[in-house]
Design an enzyme around this catalytic site. Sequence first.
Site, PDB file in Angstrom:
ATOM      1  N   TRP A 127       7.170   9.263 -25.985  1.00 21.62           N
ATOM      2  CA  TRP A 127       8.373   9.339 -27.065  1.00 21.62           C
ATOM      3  C   TRP A 127       7.828   8.329 -28.083  1.00 21.62           C
ATOM      4  O   TRP A 127       7.744   7.200 -27.852  1.00 21.62           O
ATOM      5  CB  TRP A 127       9.488   8.851 -26.447  1.00 21.62           C
ATOM      6  CG  TRP A 127      10.792   8.863 -27.102  1.00 21.62           C
ATOM      7  CD1 TRP A 127      11.129   9.982 -28.023  1.00 21.62           C
ATOM      8  CD2 TRP A 127      11.665   7.918 -27.253  1.00 21.62           C
ATOM      9  NE1 TRP A 127      12.397   9.482 -28.532  1.00 21.62           N
ATOM     10  CE2 TRP A 127      12.799   8.131 -28.156  1.00 21.62           C
ATOM     11  CE3 TRP A 127      11.973   6.805 -26.676  1.00 21.62           C
ATOM     12  CZ2 TRP A 127      13.742   7.583 -28.430  1.00 21.62           C
ATOM     13  CZ3 TRP A 127      12.963   5.854 -26.961  1.00 21.62           C
ATOM     14  CH2 TRP A 127      14.192   6.343 -27.985  1.00 21.62           C
ATOM     15  N   ASP A 207      11.654   4.466 -17.833  1.00 23.29           N
ATOM     16  CA  ASP A 207      12.604   5.001 -18.632  1.00 23.29           C
ATOM     17  C   ASP A 207      13.230   6.398 -18.011  1.00 23.29           C
ATOM     18  O   ASP A 207      12.329   7.228 -17.893  1.00 23.29           O
ATOM     19  CB  ASP A 207      11.771   5.353 -19.704  1.00 23.29           C
ATOM     20  CG  ASP A 207      12.954   5.568 -21.073  1.00 23.29           C
ATOM     21  OD1 ASP A 207      14.017   5.796 -20.809  1.00 23.29           O
ATOM     22  OD2 ASP A 207      12.290   5.919 -22.285  1.00 23.29           O
ATOM     23  N   LYS A 242      21.706  12.560 -22.891  1.00 25.10           N
ATOM     24  CA  LYS A 242      21.380  13.903 -22.420  1.00 25.10           C
ATOM     25  C   LYS A 242      22.191  14.575 -21.366  1.00 25.10           C
ATOM     26  O   LYS A 242      22.871  15.652 -21.497  1.00 25.10           O
ATOM     27  CB  LYS A 242      19.965  14.236 -22.101  1.00 25.10           C
ATOM     28  CG  LYS A 242      18.860  13.340 -23.027  1.00 25.10           C
ATOM     29  CD  LYS A 242      19.197  13.828 -24.466  1.00 25.10           C
ATOM     30  CE  LYS A 242      17.959  13.316 -25.412  1.00 25.10           C
ATOM     31  NZ  LYS A 242      17.708  11.997 -25.470  1.00 25.10           N
TER      32      LYS A 242
HETATM   33  C1  LMR Z   1      13.916  13.379 -28.719  1.00 25.47           C
HETATM   34  O1  LMR Z   1      12.920  12.586 -28.208  1.00 25.47           O
HETATM   35  O2  LMR Z   1      14.161  14.265 -29.201  1.00 25.47           O
HETATM   36  C2  LMR Z   1      15.233  12.347 -28.236  1.00 25.47           C
HETATM   37  O3  LMR Z   1      14.782  11.355 -27.282  1.00 25.47           O
HETATM   38  C3  LMR Z   1      16.035  12.212 -29.369  1.00 25.47           C
HETATM   39  C4  LMR Z   1      15.477  10.632 -30.088  1.00 25.47           C
HETATM   40  O4  LMR Z   1      16.200   9.613 -30.142  1.00 25.47           O
HETATM   41  O5  LMR Z   1      14.196  10.639 -30.290  1.00 25.47           O
END
Ligand code: LMR
Length: 395
Positions: A127, A207, A242
């Site tokens: 992420w 996480d 989510k």
């Molecule tokens: C995503 O990766 O799209 C979600 O976790 C939203 C975000 O905050 O990035």
Amino acid sequence: MLNRLESQSPDALLALIKLHAADERPDKVDLGVGVYRTGQGDTPVFAAIKAAEQLLVDRQDSKSYLGPEGDMGFVNALMPYIFGSNATMGGRIAGMQTPGGTGAVRLAVAMAHKAGMTRLHMGIPSWPNHAQILGDIGMPWAAFDHANPDGTANVEAVVAAIRGAGPNEGVLLHACCHNPTGIDYSAEDWDAIGDAIAEADVFPIIDSAYQGLGQGLEEDAAGLRSVLAKVPEAFIAYSCDKNFGMYRDRVGAFYILADAEAAGAETLDKAFSNANALARASWSMPPDHGAAAVRLILRDSDLTAQWIDELDQMRERMRQVRARLAEAGTAGSVDLTPLGYQNGLFSVLPLSKEQVVRMRDEHGVYMAGSGRINVAGLTMDNIDKFIDAVADVTG
Ligand code: LMR
């Protein structure tokens, strides 16, 4: 003074929301930011949340301050879902509410930094906000490969990175529904990862942002639980954004697992007091509303059943979309079959930045620059258009 600042580009993922909103093509497809969508393309409020919110309106008699740890009823009610029937692992776990999963990750990294962690190992791709948080806190990090080109987990590389870590180093793991790859570890993989963490004395930060969106609430927690059973200490960052559809209400939690031996309880109290102090200095107290609604759901068996049913429906729809993509086999040069065995909202397609831009400009399909798609943005009405678009830009 402000002239000295360098401008920062907007977060690429969040910028997609605006780009998509400004596109006037009626058949545009949003596969960008990670929100669940129904087969009609909506992101509705869960019925269980609506009912809990109504209870809050009727029953809440004060909005006075709670404290940096937030709603402890919420924090405790979540624990059996995350950690299983022995929810405190014999009194070794303490938690607090945070503003979303991001707040929990930030607290985990800040605490680790304060406690002397010198480097965090992180599987890439991850992420994007993970790297931003680490950079902002000043935590050095090292990348390891997490994914094989065929869309499976590169567990040898994960284990090698952990075994190669030095003293006072940590590893960041996704509990399930890996963002962005959708690649989860098998039970055997988790076993090997847990053993490596324990033997190399590496500190795990796990996480968990998508519990219940992959294979099921229990199944999605199994890897996390197997690691925690083997290690003396860990941090867990948890998001309800989510799995309760609370996105903008920012509902998260941070948990500390401390050593059972030696000064176990004292260590846990000390660590918790540090988390409290960091939270106070960061956001003082987390926003209450969403966590209070989740607490009401988890304390009421009918609402809990309703929530689980709604979560099951979300997961089932995503599995159907994934199955449909996998059935298609290939689109141009892209093999879609891995999407069938990957989990959660996301998967990554091997598209170049230029191909991603063509998806957007020529076909109205919005996806992250990394090639990540949110499969929940696909419906039985737009899935063929999407497959054709991938075939067109890669063919
Ligand atoms: C995503 O990766 O799209 C979600 O976790 C939203 C975000 O905050 O990035």
